[in-house]
Design a protein around this motif. Structure first.
Motif, PDB file in Angstrom:
ATOM      1  N   GLN A   1     -21.574   9.540 -22.041  1.00  0.00           N
ATOM      2  CA  GLN A   1     -20.806   8.386 -22.491  1.00  0.00           C
ATOM      3  C   GLN A   1     -19.332   8.790 -22.610  1.00  0.00           C
ATOM      4  O   GLN A   1     -18.980   9.949 -22.394  1.00  0.00           O
ATOM      5  CB  GLN A   1     -21.345   7.889 -23.840  1.00  0.00           C
ATOM      6  CG  GLN A   1     -22.833   7.587 -23.860  1.00  0.00           C
ATOM      7  CD  GLN A   1     -23.219   6.397 -22.991  1.00  0.00           C
ATOM      8  OE1 GLN A   1     -22.358   5.680 -22.469  1.00  0.00           O
ATOM      9  NE2 GLN A   1     -24.511   6.190 -22.800  1.00  0.00           N
ATOM     10  N   ASP A   2     -18.501   7.842 -22.960  1.00  0.00           N
ATOM     11  CA  ASP A   2     -17.058   8.091 -23.068  1.00  0.00           C
ATOM     12  C   ASP A   2     -16.772   8.919 -24.326  1.00  0.00           C
ATOM     13  O   ASP A   2     -16.661   8.387 -25.434  1.00  0.00           O
ATOM     14  CB  ASP A   2     -16.299   6.769 -23.122  1.00  0.00           C
ATOM     15  CG  ASP A   2     -14.795   6.953 -22.947  1.00  0.00           C
ATOM     16  OD1 ASP A   2     -14.299   8.061 -23.233  1.00  0.00           O
ATOM     17  OD2 ASP A   2     -14.122   5.992 -22.546  1.00  0.00           O
ATOM     18  N   PHE A   3     -16.628  10.241 -24.150  1.00  0.00           N
ATOM     19  CA  PHE A   3     -16.455  11.157 -25.278  1.00  0.00           C
ATOM     20  C   PHE A   3     -15.109  10.933 -25.972  1.00  0.00           C
ATOM     21  O   PHE A   3     -15.023  10.973 -27.203  1.00  0.00           O
ATOM     22  CB  PHE A   3     -16.558  12.599 -24.793  1.00  0.00           C
ATOM     23  CG  PHE A   3     -16.466  13.620 -25.904  1.00  0.00           C
ATOM     24  CD1 PHE A   3     -17.586  13.979 -26.633  1.00  0.00           C
ATOM     25  CD2 PHE A   3     -15.248  14.222 -26.215  1.00  0.00           C
ATOM     26  CE1 PHE A   3     -17.503  14.906 -27.659  1.00  0.00           C
ATOM     27  CE2 PHE A   3     -15.142  15.154 -27.234  1.00  0.00           C
ATOM     28  CZ  PHE A   3     -16.277  15.497 -27.958  1.00  0.00           C
TER      29      PHE A   3
ATOM     30  N   PHE B   1     -22.291   7.268 -28.660  1.00  0.00           N
ATOM     31  CA  PHE B   1     -21.350   6.253 -29.136  1.00  0.00           C
ATOM     32  C   PHE B   1     -20.961   5.323 -27.990  1.00  0.00           C
ATOM     33  O   PHE B   1     -20.597   5.772 -26.910  1.00  0.00           O
ATOM     34  CB  PHE B   1     -20.091   6.915 -29.713  1.00  0.00           C
ATOM     35  CG  PHE B   1     -19.177   5.959 -30.408  1.00  0.00           C
ATOM     36  CD1 PHE B   1     -19.338   5.685 -31.749  1.00  0.00           C
ATOM     37  CD2 PHE B   1     -18.152   5.337 -29.707  1.00  0.00           C
ATOM     38  CE1 PHE B   1     -18.490   4.799 -32.400  1.00  0.00           C
ATOM     39  CE2 PHE B   1     -17.298   4.449 -30.345  1.00  0.00           C
ATOM     40  CZ  PHE B   1     -17.475   4.172 -31.689  1.00  0.00           C
ATOM     41  N   LEU B   2     -21.034   4.002 -28.252  1.00  0.00           N
ATOM     42  CA  LEU B   2     -20.725   3.007 -27.231  1.00  0.00           C
ATOM     43  C   LEU B   2     -19.618   2.074 -27.707  1.00  0.00           C
ATOM     44  O   LEU B   2     -19.588   1.683 -28.878  1.00  0.00           O
ATOM     45  CB  LEU B   2     -21.967   2.171 -26.909  1.00  0.00           C
ATOM     46  CG  LEU B   2     -23.202   2.927 -26.402  1.00  0.00           C
ATOM     47  CD1 LEU B   2     -24.375   1.968 -26.251  1.00  0.00           C
ATOM     48  CD2 LEU B   2     -22.901   3.606 -25.069  1.00  0.00           C
ATOM     49  N   SER B   3     -18.726   1.713 -26.813  1.00  0.00           N
ATOM     50  CA  SER B   3     -17.682   0.736 -27.129  1.00  0.00           C
ATOM     51  C   SER B   3     -18.270  -0.662 -27.011  1.00  0.00           C
ATOM     52  O   SER B   3     -19.405  -0.852 -26.567  1.00  0.00           O
ATOM     53  CB  SER B   3     -16.508   0.893 -26.170  1.00  0.00           C
ATOM     54  OG  SER B   3     -16.917   0.573 -24.846  1.00  0.00           O
ATOM     55  N   GLY B   4     -17.476  -1.669 -27.391  1.00  0.00           N
ATOM     56  CA  GLY B   4     -17.935  -3.045 -27.273  1.00  0.00           C
ATOM     57  C   GLY B   4     -18.260  -3.418 -25.841  1.00  0.00           C
ATOM     58  O   GLY B   4     -19.257  -4.094 -25.573  1.00  0.00           O
ATOM     59  N   THR B   5     -17.432  -2.959 -24.912  1.00  0.00           N
ATOM     60  CA  THR B   5     -17.671  -3.235 -23.490  1.00  0.00           C
ATOM     61  C   THR B   5     -18.962  -2.583 -23.012  1.00  0.00           C
ATOM     62  O   THR B   5     -19.714  -3.176 -22.221  1.00  0.00           O
ATOM     63  CB  THR B   5     -16.486  -2.728 -22.645  1.00  0.00           C
ATOM     64  OG1 THR B   5     -15.271  -3.325 -23.116  1.00  0.00           O
ATOM     65  CG2 THR B   5     -16.682  -3.067 -21.181  1.00  0.00           C
TER      66      THR B   5
ATOM     67  N   PHE C   1     -22.091  15.108 -29.965  1.00  0.00           N
ATOM     68  CA  PHE C   1     -22.949  15.888 -29.067  1.00  0.00           C
ATOM     69  C   PHE C   1     -23.823  14.964 -28.224  1.00  0.00           C
ATOM     70  O   PHE C   1     -23.932  15.136 -26.999  1.00  0.00           O
ATOM     71  CB  PHE C   1     -23.828  16.837 -29.883  1.00  0.00           C
ATOM     72  CG  PHE C   1     -24.912  17.486 -29.077  1.00  0.00           C
ATOM     73  CD1 PHE C   1     -24.627  18.544 -28.210  1.00  0.00           C
ATOM     74  CD2 PHE C   1     -26.226  17.037 -29.164  1.00  0.00           C
ATOM     75  CE1 PHE C   1     -25.633  19.141 -27.452  1.00  0.00           C
ATOM     76  CE2 PHE C   1     -27.242  17.623 -28.416  1.00  0.00           C
ATOM     77  CZ  PHE C   1     -26.944  18.679 -27.553  1.00  0.00           C
ATOM     78  N   VAL C   2     -24.448  13.978 -28.865  1.00  0.00           N
ATOM     79  CA  VAL C   2     -25.306  13.032 -28.138  1.00  0.00           C
ATOM     80  C   VAL C   2     -24.495  12.233 -27.135  1.00  0.00           C
ATOM     81  O   VAL C   2     -24.940  11.972 -26.010  1.00  0.00           O
ATOM     82  CB  VAL C   2     -26.018  12.083 -29.131  1.00  0.00           C
ATOM     83  CG1 VAL C   2     -26.804  11.011 -28.376  1.00  0.00           C
ATOM     84  CG2 VAL C   2     -26.948  12.860 -30.045  1.00  0.00           C
ATOM     85  N   THR C   3     -23.268  11.857 -27.524  1.00  0.00           N
ATOM     86  CA  THR C   3     -22.392  11.103 -26.626  1.00  0.00           C
ATOM     87  C   THR C   3     -22.067  11.910 -25.373  1.00  0.00           C
ATOM     88  O   THR C   3     -22.138  11.398 -24.247  1.00  0.00           O
ATOM     89  CB  THR C   3     -21.084  10.729 -27.354  1.00  0.00           C
ATOM     90  OG1 THR C   3     -21.377   9.933 -28.501  1.00  0.00           O
ATOM     91  CG2 THR C   3     -20.157   9.951 -26.427  1.00  0.00           C
ATOM     92  N   ALA C   4     -21.728  13.175 -25.556  1.00  0.00           N
ATOM     93  CA  ALA C   4     -21.408  14.041 -24.422  1.00  0.00           C
ATOM     94  C   ALA C   4     -22.652  14.293 -23.567  1.00  0.00           C
ATOM     95  O   ALA C   4     -22.586  14.274 -22.331  1.00  0.00           O
ATOM     96  CB  ALA C   4     -20.830  15.367 -24.919  1.00  0.00           C
TER      97      ALA C   4
ATOM     98  N   PHE D   1     -14.565  10.043 -29.823  1.00  0.00           N
ATOM     99  CA  PHE D   1     -13.779  10.914 -30.697  1.00  0.00           C
ATOM    100  C   PHE D   1     -12.634  10.138 -31.348  1.00  0.00           C
ATOM    101  O   PHE D   1     -12.320  10.315 -32.529  1.00  0.00           O
ATOM    102  CB  PHE D   1     -13.228  12.094 -29.879  1.00  0.00           C
ATOM    103  CG  PHE D   1     -12.626  13.180 -30.728  1.00  0.00           C
ATOM    104  CD1 PHE D   1     -13.106  13.463 -31.997  1.00  0.00           C
ATOM    105  CD2 PHE D   1     -11.562  13.927 -30.243  1.00  0.00           C
ATOM    106  CE1 PHE D   1     -12.543  14.464 -32.776  1.00  0.00           C
ATOM    107  CE2 PHE D   1     -10.986  14.932 -31.012  1.00  0.00           C
ATOM    108  CZ  PHE D   1     -11.473  15.199 -32.286  1.00  0.00           C
ATOM    109  N   SER D   2     -12.029   9.237 -30.567  1.00  0.00           N
ATOM    110  CA  SER D   2     -10.939   8.420 -31.087  1.00  0.00           C
ATOM    111  C   SER D   2     -11.418   7.518 -32.220  1.00  0.00           C
ATOM    112  O   SER D   2     -10.770   7.410 -33.269  1.00  0.00           O
ATOM    113  CB  SER D   2     -10.328   7.577 -29.969  1.00  0.00           C
ATOM    114  OG  SER D   2      -9.331   6.713 -30.468  1.00  0.00           O
TER     115      SER D   2
END
Length: 408
Positions: free
Chosen positions: A81-83, A295-299, A74-77, A87-88
């Motif tokens: 951010q990249d939902f 949620f954040l990716s490494g990039t 929910f926070v990501t959306a 999710f993946s």
């Protein structure tokens, strides 16, 4: 001799295979991540539908884990951010905990863990083989050169730690003690971590393995129970964990901790620039400390923190805070407490080994974020609640269970 493979073993192997996130395989086989993601979605939907039809009751721990992941998504959306990426990534620990929780009180748990044990052992052996044939590294990235089959340094702990804990559980299930194979697995795991220079991961796993061996040697001693209650009490463990995290994160203002880090562990005072990363994360959290930023990716972290070397917060608590804020951290603490109480309610070795797995995650999490949302980030909380079915196909299994129970 005919080898019989049961349906549950095939499904278990498929579940674990689709949760693998090995950089080397992703590089060699383009699109593998997307394929595994699609299969994970199908498996999650399928298991949930079956559970609804069968009216399967999930544990309280798993119910809070569901809330934890829903909140992060929910926070990501909400923060755009990249939902899909979130999710993946989160579907990996979610699928594994879902699969374990729905089978925790059945005889199927033995087939699940034994299947996973074989696959994880194969991965560990492949990692060791890559170190033997490519001592200078199997492949190079833009930043690191010491990458082998299971990745860079601590990345291999994601697979090695569950291997050691599951091996100990299965060994006690079958023999009521550690087998020669168990000692070999422990040694193999420690060698790969030592060679990859994963200092914190090696030290943490070494402590866990030594504790398991001590339990094995002293399992009939009455005094053991009191010592275990003291060491593994969740109130003590969580208090120490919080205290250590605060001290380490505030290292730049603490000369005592700086002395220990530089003179005992022979590390620089910034812990390889970690203190700089933590300071920048705190600056971001000042305005987002309740909900985090998703949620954040490494990039994403590299762009946000300003360097290609800063691909994560390098601290588990900070990683959870950045992802879901104080709300997510509270959810995580509740998950730990609910699961850890099983150690007080049930004093069998399965609980204790799983508890040690959690402690290893917490120790490594002081200076690393690689485990918290990985495949082994939450499975130990579910493994703490394993209650093998009393209905056995073999009388010997039933007698063994009673024998092990009387140790405490």
């Amino acid at each position: 001799m005919k080898i019989k493979i049961k349906k549950i073993q095939i499904i278990s192997m498929m579940v674990l295979l689709t949760c693998l996130n090995i950089s080397y395989l992703n590089m060699k086989f383009g699109g593998l991540n997307n394929l595994f993601f699609l299969i994970r979605i199908c498996l999650i939907i399928g298991f949930i539908l079956i559970d609804v039809l069968r009216k399967t009751k999930y544990s309280n721990t798993f119910k809070v884990i569901i809330l934890f992941f829903i909140w992060i998504l929910f926070v990501t959306a909400y923060n755009h951010q990249d939902f899909v990426d979130a999710f993946s990534s989160l579907s990996i620990p979610f699928l594994l905990t879902l699969y374990l929780d729905r089978s925790r009180n059945t005889s199927a748990i033995h087939y699940i863990l034994s299947s996973w044990n074989y696959l994880l052992l194969i991965l560990c052996l492949l990692d060791l083989a890559s170190m033997f044939f490519f001592p200078g590294g199997l492949y190079k990235t833009q930043i690191y050169s010491l990458n082998w089959f299971l990745g860079y340094k601590t990345a291999r702990l994601v697979y090695i730690l569950p291997l050691c804990i599951i091996e100990a559980i299965l060994s006690y299930w079958k023999n009521a003690k550690l087998s020669i194979k168990s000692y070999c697995v422990f040694l193999l795991a420690l060698i790969t971590l030592a060679y990859s220079q994963a200092t914190a991961a090696f030290a943490s796993l070494l402590l866990v393995c030594l504790f398991i061996v001590w339990l094995n040697i002293s399992r009939r001693q009455k005094i053991l129970k009191k010592i275990i209650w003291f060491i593994l009490d969740y109130r003590i463990v969580l208090t120490i964990c919080i205290f250590v995290n605060v001290l380490i994160v505030l290292i730049q203002n603490n000369p005592t901790i700086q002395f220990i880090i530089t003179n005992i562990f022979k590390k620089d005072a910034t812990l390889s620039t970690r203190t700089i990363i933590w300071e920048r994360c705190f600056d971001i959290l000042r305005e987002n400390w309740i909900s985090g930023i998703g949620f954040l990716s490494g990039t994403n972290y590299e762009n946000l923190l300003g360097s290609s070397y800063y691909s994560s917060p390098h601290n588990m608590a900070l990683s959870i805070m950045m992802t879901g804020g104080a709300v997510a951290l509270i959810f995580y603490i509740i998950i730990a407490v609910l699961a850890w109480k099983q150690v007080n309610n049930r004093s069998d070795f399965y609980c204790i080994f799983s508890c040690l797995g959690c402690i290893c995650v917490l120790i490594v999490g002081v200076t690393s974020s690689s485990i918290v949302f990985s495949m082994c980030g939450f499975i130990f909380f579910i493994l703490m609640q394993i209650q093998p079915s009393e209905k056995r196909n073999k009388r010997k299994d039933n007698e063994l269970w009673k024998t092990k129970s009387k140790y405490f």
